[in-house]
Scaffold this active site. Structure first.
Site, PDB file in Angstrom:
ATOM      1  N   ASP A  39      -3.414   1.001   0.883  1.00  0.00           N
ATOM      2  CA  ASP A  39      -2.644   0.635   2.068  1.00  0.00           C
ATOM      3  C   ASP A  39      -1.214   1.142   1.938  1.00  0.00           C
ATOM      4  O   ASP A  39      -0.705   1.343   0.831  1.00  0.00           O
ATOM      5  CB  ASP A  39      -2.622  -0.881   2.238  1.00  0.00           C
ATOM      6  CG  ASP A  39      -3.994  -1.455   2.554  1.00  0.00           C
ATOM      7  OD1 ASP A  39      -4.807  -0.733   3.161  1.00  0.00           O
ATOM      8  OD2 ASP A  39      -4.246  -2.621   2.188  1.00  0.00           O
ATOM      9  N   TYR A  67      -5.627  -3.689 -10.774  1.00  0.00           N
ATOM     10  CA  TYR A  67      -4.443  -3.840  -9.932  1.00  0.00           C
ATOM     11  C   TYR A  67      -3.493  -4.869 -10.533  1.00  0.00           C
ATOM     12  O   TYR A  67      -3.922  -5.830 -11.193  1.00  0.00           O
ATOM     13  CB  TYR A  67      -4.829  -4.347  -8.534  1.00  0.00           C
ATOM     14  CG  TYR A  67      -5.706  -3.428  -7.729  1.00  0.00           C
ATOM     15  CD1 TYR A  67      -5.143  -2.479  -6.867  1.00  0.00           C
ATOM     16  CD2 TYR A  67      -7.091  -3.511  -7.801  1.00  0.00           C
ATOM     17  CE1 TYR A  67      -5.956  -1.643  -6.119  1.00  0.00           C
ATOM     18  CE2 TYR A  67      -7.902  -2.673  -7.057  1.00  0.00           C
ATOM     19  CZ  TYR A  67      -7.325  -1.746  -6.208  1.00  0.00           C
ATOM     20  OH  TYR A  67      -8.122  -0.915  -5.464  1.00  0.00           O
ATOM     21  N   ASP A  81      -1.840  -9.670   4.172  1.00  0.00           N
ATOM     22  CA  ASP A  81      -0.741  -9.135   3.381  1.00  0.00           C
ATOM     23  C   ASP A  81       0.560  -9.293   4.160  1.00  0.00           C
ATOM     24  O   ASP A  81       0.580  -9.822   5.277  1.00  0.00           O
ATOM     25  CB  ASP A  81      -0.992  -7.677   2.968  1.00  0.00           C
ATOM     26  CG  ASP A  81      -1.104  -6.711   4.148  1.00  0.00           C
ATOM     27  OD1 ASP A  81      -0.562  -7.000   5.228  1.00  0.00           O
ATOM     28  OD2 ASP A  81      -1.739  -5.653   3.987  1.00  0.00           O
ATOM     29  N   ARG A 180      -6.504  -8.218  -1.225  1.00  0.00           N
ATOM     30  CA  ARG A 180      -5.979  -9.020  -0.107  1.00  0.00           C
ATOM     31  C   ARG A 180      -6.894 -10.200   0.192  1.00  0.00           C
ATOM     32  O   ARG A 180      -6.432 -11.305   0.500  1.00  0.00           O
ATOM     33  CB  ARG A 180      -5.845  -8.156   1.146  1.00  0.00           C
ATOM     34  CG  ARG A 180      -4.650  -7.244   1.162  1.00  0.00           C
ATOM     35  CD  ARG A 180      -4.580  -6.482   2.456  1.00  0.00           C
ATOM     36  NE  ARG A 180      -5.672  -5.534   2.613  1.00  0.00           N
ATOM     37  CZ  ARG A 180      -6.171  -5.138   3.788  1.00  0.00           C
ATOM     38  NH1 ARG A 180      -5.714  -5.671   4.900  1.00  0.00           N
ATOM     39  NH2 ARG A 180      -7.127  -4.248   3.833  1.00  0.00           N
TER      40      ARG A 180
END
Length: 299
Positions: A39, A67, A81, A180
């Site tokens: 993203d 991550y 988010d 997310r």
């Protein structure tokens, strides 16, 4: 420009397609693609294929990922988010009362094999169209849950703010897992709502962001990883003779070397010169080409 795989550290605020467009200009070719979208708000590792090595991306996109992220508890958003519109916030005293063991229990429940509903604003296709396109067109989108694997969901730090609790976390997960959605589901489990405020991809399979130049510092020619080297980091390697390489190049099946360890799924067939000849599978005791690479593709 030769073919190969680039590791790029994507900056915040641009799309993965923006990175591809920049690499196209730097490499002087239109044949550029990426494995695994990030993203715009996310940073970190993008795997970029150049020229015929774009054929390898299909075999890289399914690798597991790592991550680092920051989850804000206290309210959710329409996109799960920080880029989405805020939903109703919990009372500050409710957020302040969240206990450490409650956070640990909720994170533990989201670890392992879980059924996860992707974020509505995601790249999942619904009847041929991306979910985010449908949402932006004003449609209500409900996505089905799918099985994903969260190998690690570790709390690194926690910080209380005015009406919120920020959690710095590390996530190791299978391809197709939405961090997310983990933030959303963690907030739901704790009765407060949750969303991501930061996300950085640090690893894809055995490819690490520590080895990736930033987009500003990228020199394509020197950073290009040969297709054979990239394939060897993701797949078993099967050495083939020059005759075997020629036959695979013509789409023929060949016998695997007698000393090759048994493997399932795809493997990289590499000739004596170290060139990636093809991605192959074992079929009926022979090597069958799944994806072929022309000689200039990984020379």
């Amino acid at each position: 420009m030769n073919s190969g795989i680039l590791l790029v550290d994507k900056p915040k605020g641009i799309t993965s397609h923006d990175v591809v467009a920049r690499v196209r200009r730097l490499a002087g070719t239109r044949k550029v693609g990426h494995a695994g979208t990030l993203d715009p708000m996310a940073t970190g590792l993008l795997l970029i294929g150049v020229n015929h090595a774009t054929r390898l991306l299909h075999h890289l996109v399914g690798l597991d990922k790592e991550y680092l992220a920051t989850i804000r508890l206290g309210w959710g958003t329409t996109t799960d988010d920080a880029e989405g519109d805020a939903l109703d916030a919990s009372a500050p005293d409710v957020v302040a009362a969240i206990a450490d063991d409650s956070v640990a229990d909720a994170m533990s429940a989201l670890t392992g094999e879980i059924d996860q509903v992707p974020s509505a604003v995601s790249a999942v296709k619904v009847d041929g169209r991306r979910a985010y396109d449908r949402v932006r067109s004003g449609e209500a989108v409900e996505l089905a849950a799918r099985r994903v694997r969260v190998a690690a969901f570790d709390l690194l730090d926690a910080r209380h703010g005015d009406g919120f609790l920020d959690l710095d976390v590390r996530v190791e997960c299978s391809s197709g897992t939405y961090v997310r959605a983990l933030a959303r589901d963690l907030g739901f489990a704790l009765g407060t709502g949750g969303h991501l405020t930061a996300l950085r991809r640090t690893r894809v399979g055995r490819f690490a962001v520590a080895d990736a130049p930033t987009l500003e510092d990228l020199d394509v020619a020197s950073a290009l990883l040969p297709a054979a080297a990239a394939a060897a980091l993701a797949l078993p390697v099967v050495p083939v003779t020059d005759d075997g390489a020629r036959d695979l190049g013509h789409g023929k099946r060949v016998a695997p070397p007698a000393d090759v360890e048994a493997f399932t799924g795809a493997a990289a067939a590499v000739d004596p010169a170290g060139r990636l000849v093809a991605i192959v599978e074992l079929r009926g005791g022979t090597l069958k080409v799944v994806t072929g690479f022309p000689p200039e593709a990984s020379a």
